[in-house]
Design an enzyme around this catalytic site. Structure first.
Site, short mmCIF file in Angstrom:
data_model
loop_
_atom_site.label_atom_id
_atom_site.label_comp_id
_atom_site.label_asym_id
_atom_site.label_seq_id
_atom_site.Cartn_x
_atom_site.Cartn_y
_atom_site.Cartn_z
N GLY A 37 0.81 -1.21 0.00
CA GLY A 37 0.00 0.00 0.00
C GLY A 37 0.84 1.26 0.00
N GLY A 110 -6.54 -4.79 3.90
CA GLY A 110 -7.00 -5.44 2.68
C GLY A 110 -7.64 -4.48 1.71
N GLU A 118 -0.73 -10.68 3.83
CA GLU A 118 -0.38 -9.81 4.97
C GLU A 118 -0.61 -10.55 6.28
OE1 GLU A 118 -1.23 -5.45 2.92
OE2 GLU A 118 -2.85 -6.40 4.00
#
Ligand code: 5RP
Length: 242
Positions: A37, A110, A118
């Site tokens: 991310g 998520g 993860e």
């Protein structure tokens, strides 16, 4: 002047990596899990800078997505599998972003559809660290940011029925610049779930993981992280760091 959200992401990533080195939680020779991310990416970059300047040596990274794998390859950080003998299924520390963090340090993850890998990485790390900007800090979980559930495609409708029984409203995550559903790095689909009232995170994590056809839910309540949260004023709040 107030920091923008992207400035806060860089601030929290850099502060966390530098503080964890100072505290001896990131160290030469360690096995580190790297998240996915727009907050995790500056953390990978900062780690790479410390490798390049010689502060850190012999770092073994396990990544949580193709995004992180590509970043590590670009920066020259050696990437291993959780299954490699050099890793043995256990990590010293894992660092990652989050979509929401509550006062008990339970998280939703998520938003980037990477929560399965993860969770594998972060639940098998001795120390789990979450880095987030101030917009991610919430009082309760479940009613605002959707909780992702990765499902085997063939089980989508039975899983959706079971999630409805648990009070969730589900939306199949659609691709952007790709027709049809998002297909995860593991080849599965995502149901994004919201509830009318806040949920008990630990109970819901267990109940959803018990549904046949669910690969993993993006609720993280079972390995409590150290949390770094950056603020608009340029400060960083740290929770759970001894
Ligand atoms: C990816 C994740 C991310 O950590 C989460 O979505 C936060 O992303 P960002 O830092 O880009 O806001 O869980 O699956």
């Amino acid at each position: 002047m107030a920091l923008s959200q992207s400035e806060q992401k860089i601030l929290v990533a850099n502060t966390a990596i530098d503080t964890l080195i100072e505290k001896g939680l990131i160290f030469s020779g360690m096995k580190i899990g790297l998240g996915t991310g727009s907050t995790a990416m500056p953390a990978v970059k900062r780690l790479a800078e410390h490798i390049k300047d010689g502060t850190l040596k012999d770092i073994k990274a396990v990544v949580t997505s193709f995004q992180t794998q590509n970043a590590c390859q670009d920066y020259g950080i050696p990437v291993y599998s959780m299954n490699d003998r050099a890793i043995g299924g256990k990590l010293d520390l894992a660092i990652d972003g989050a979509d929401e963090v509550d006062p008990e340090c339970s998280c939703i993850k998520g938003g980037g559809a990477a929560h399965v890998r993860e969770k594998i990485v972060e639940y098998n790390a001795k120390v789990f660290v979450v880095i987030a900007d101030s917009s991610k800090s919430v009082k309760t979980i479940g009613t605002k940011f959707p909780v992702p559930v990765e499902v085997i495609a063939e089980a989508r409708i039975p899983v959706e029925n079971a999630l409805n029984e648990l009070g969730a409203v589900c939306v199949l995550r659609e691709g952007v610049r790709k027709c049809g559903p998002v297909i995860t790095d593991n080849g599965n689909q995502i149901l994004d779930c919201t509830w009318k009232t806040p949920i008990n995170v630990a109970e819901m994590e267990t109940k959803i993981d018990e549904i046949c056809g669910v690969v993993e839910v993006g609720l993280f309540s079972k390995n409590k992280p150290i949390v770094f949260i950056s603020k608009e004023d340029g400060s960083v709040e740290i929770r759970n760091l001894k």
